[in-house]
Design an enzyme around this catalytic site. Structure first.
Site, short mmCIF file in Angstrom:
data_model
loop_
_atom_site.label_atom_id
_atom_site.label_comp_id
_atom_site.label_asym_id
_atom_site.label_seq_id
_atom_site.Cartn_x
_atom_site.Cartn_y
_atom_site.Cartn_z
N LYS A 1 0.67 -1.09 -0.06
CA LYS A 1 0.20 0.07 0.03
C LYS A 1 0.61 1.57 0.10
CE LYS A 1 -4.27 0.81 0.79
NZ LYS A 1 -5.79 0.35 0.51
N GLY B 1 -19.97 6.43 -0.43
CA GLY B 1 -19.30 7.02 -1.03
C GLY B 1 -19.69 6.08 -2.44
N VAL C 1 -18.60 3.05 -2.34
CA VAL C 1 -18.89 1.98 -1.96
C VAL C 1 -20.50 1.80 -1.66
CG1 VAL C 1 -18.44 -0.56 -0.93
CG2 VAL C 1 -16.43 0.87 -2.25
P1 NAD Z 1 -15.13 7.04 -0.59
O1 NAD Z 1 -14.20 7.94 -0.19
O2 NAD Z 1 -16.05 7.55 -1.77
O3 NAD Z 1 -16.31 7.36 0.46
C1 NAD Z 1 -16.15 6.97 1.66
C2 NAD Z 1 -17.90 7.81 2.10
O4 NAD Z 1 -17.72 8.12 3.51
C3 NAD Z 1 -17.68 9.47 2.05
O5 NAD Z 1 -19.12 9.83 1.47
C4 NAD Z 1 -17.24 10.21 3.48
O6 NAD Z 1 -18.09 11.91 3.33
C5 NAD Z 1 -18.00 9.53 3.93
N1 NAD Z 1 -17.89 9.45 5.46
C6 NAD Z 1 -16.29 9.64 5.87
N2 NAD Z 1 -16.45 9.76 6.94
C7 NAD Z 1 -17.54 9.79 7.83
C8 NAD Z 1 -18.28 9.39 8.86
N3 NAD Z 1 -17.57 10.00 9.63
N4 NAD Z 1 -19.80 9.28 9.01
C9 NAD Z 1 -20.26 8.56 7.86
N5 NAD Z 1 -19.61 9.44 6.76
C10 NAD Z 1 -18.37 9.93 6.07
O7 NAD Z 1 -14.74 5.75 -0.50
P2 NAD Z 1 -15.16 4.23 -1.18
O8 NAD Z 1 -14.00 3.42 -2.24
O9 NAD Z 1 -17.04 4.45 -1.66
O10 NAD Z 1 -14.72 3.66 -0.05
C11 NAD Z 1 -14.75 3.42 1.70
C12 NAD Z 1 -14.27 2.31 2.42
O11 NAD Z 1 -14.17 0.72 1.86
C13 NAD Z 1 -12.76 2.46 2.83
O12 NAD Z 1 -12.49 3.01 4.05
C14 NAD Z 1 -11.99 2.49 1.78
O13 NAD Z 1 -10.84 1.88 2.20
C15 NAD Z 1 -12.84 0.85 1.85
N6 NAD Z 1 -12.37 -0.10 0.41
C16 NAD Z 1 -13.30 0.69 -0.84
C17 NAD Z 1 -12.85 -0.29 -1.78
C18 NAD Z 1 -13.03 0.74 -3.49
O14 NAD Z 1 -12.93 -0.47 -4.37
N7 NAD Z 1 -13.30 1.48 -3.25
C19 NAD Z 1 -12.33 -1.39 -1.69
C20 NAD Z 1 -12.22 -1.37 -0.57
C21 NAD Z 1 -11.69 -1.32 1.03
#
Ligand code: NAD
Length: 367
Positions: free
Chosen positions: A92, A194, A196
């Site tokens: 990472k 977000g 996911v």
């Molecule tokens: P993203 O940045 O698109 O969405 C995250 C969302 O969480 C945002 O809308 C943000 O405003 C919100 N947020 C942040 N803090 C918050 C809080 N305290 N309360 C409520 N909402 C809050 O990210 P993503 O791509 O949707 O990923 C979400 C999580 O899943 C992350 O931790 C990421 O590491 C993990 N993840 C994502 C993927 C992927 O394919 N995108 C794969 C594996 C793991």
């Protein structure tokens, strides 16, 4: 089994103690005065193949916090890639700074040169605050990048696949907890709407779940309410919400001593990485409360599976979906192992991942 000590999170710990605790192979500090780039590439384990995992850009309060994040996330990738059955190791990268202020073409291309400097031992992709466009900039400097847009031959946005895997893991947890894997009529709280989160909400609504959402940004909430009928709660009400299933899809560490005491749910199953602040004690606290936890690194592996087939050069949507669907069976296997061994589900999932690395490591002939 590697156990993260509580000391891992304290600022006073020596860098080398942290690296030794988690068994990293290599950690690279990257600095460039011209572009203002400060980044860390953490290569955790390359037994199964080159280390793969996304780059996260975040305005960390301290460099120590950034290092700890890189170390924890890269170890998580080793476990995730192994349990998903992929032939890649775990790594990472983090870039320190406010993406909205300092991210530009030069910074991303300079970072690409650093990725190139580890000669293919690490492949990067998107994580928080990174876009497919950023991956294109990195690609201008190195071939060791995945997660490129479809129009340049990449596999595109991994989020729908991640959401599908989380959905599979959640259904397996429902089967374990309720005897049936249907989510119809179940109250599900999605924290973080977000990339996911919104894809997960779509799957849940289609199955007739009663969805509650929370996000810190109005536009993210509106994007959901424009399309779906959901309840909304404030971010500080998440831990105490009375629901059947809690799906953390924002950032890590939301399962901790304080929040677990407040939880009112049967199941935790979500996408966020490193949900357990302290994986041993917080994992056990969930078991003690009778809450079934579907390990994050197991059920959020759909996205890396998508990226893996781009790297392997034989990507197809059908293939990624079929492999992601296996998360259902693996999750049930984890729960069964956990019950038989008196380990938490998280520990059982780690054991499956580490056993695969050990056994595949052993089949390699000496060169
Ligand atoms: P993203 O940045 O698109 O969405 C995250 C969302 O969480 C945002 O809308 C943000 O405003 C919100 N947020 C942040 N803090 C918050 C809080 N305290 N309360 C409520 N909402 C809050 O990210 P993503 O791509 O949707 O990923 C979400 C999580 O899943 C992350 O931790 C990421 O590491 C993990 N993840 C994502 C993927 C992927 O394919 N995108 C794969 C594996 C793991």
């Amino acid at each position: 089994m590697i156990e993260l000590t509580e000391a891992t999170h304290k600022e006073t710990v020596s860098i080398f103690t942290e690296i030794e605790d988690m068994n990293h192979e290599q950690v690279v500090l990257c600095h460039d005065k011209e572009t203002g780039l400060k980044a860390i590439i953490a290569i955790h384990n390359t037994v199964l193949g080159p280390a793969m995992g996304g780059t996260r850009m975040w305005n960390y309060a301290t460099d120590q916090e950034a290092l700890t994040d890189a170390l924890r996330l890269s170890r998580g990738m080793t476990l995730k890639n192994s349990i998903a059955g992929l032939n890649i190791g775990g790594g990472k990268a983090v870039i320190i700074g406010d993406a909205s202020k300092i991210k530009n073409e030069a910074l991303m291309r300079r970072f690409g040169k650093f990725v190139h400097s580890v000669s293919g031992r690490y492949y990067t992709a998107e994580d928080v605050n990174m876009t497919t466009r950023d991956m294109e900039y990195i690609r201008m400097e190195t071939p060791y990048v995945t997660g490129l847009p479809e129009y340049v031959g990449g596999a595109g946005d991994p989020s729908p696949y991640t959401a599908y895997g989380v959905y599979m893991g959640m259904k397996a947890a429902a089967k374990e907890a309720y005897g049936l894997d249907s989510l119809t009529g179940k109250k599900v709280l999605v924290q973080g709407t977000g990339n996911v989160g919104i894809n997960l909400i779509d799957l849940l609504i289609k199955e007739g779940a009663l969805v509650t959402i929370s996000d810190i940004f109005e536009d993210k909430i509106k994007r959901v309410t424009d399309r779906y009928k959901v309840e909304i709660i404030a971010p500080d009400q998440v831990a105490g919400a009375n629901v059947d299933i809690y799906a953390p899809c924002a950032l890590g560490g939301t399962l901790n001593h304080d929040s677990i005491a407040l939880l009112h749910c049967d199941i935790v199953a979500g996408a966020a990485n490193n949900q357990l602040l302290h994986e041993i004690s917080d994992g056990q606290a969930l078991v003690d409360k009778g809450i079934l936890y579907a390990p994050d690194f197991l059920i959020n592996g759909g996205g890396i599976t998508n990226v893996y087939y781009e790297y392997a050069g034989n990507h197809s949507r059908e293939r990624v979906m079929a492999q992601t669907e296996l998360i259902y069976d693996t999750t049930l296997r984890v729960f069964e192992m956990s019950q038989k061994s008196a380990q938490t589900p998280h520990q059982s999932a780690i054991k499956i991942a580490e056993d695969r690395i050990k056994s595949i490591g052993n089949i390699k002939l000496p060169s």
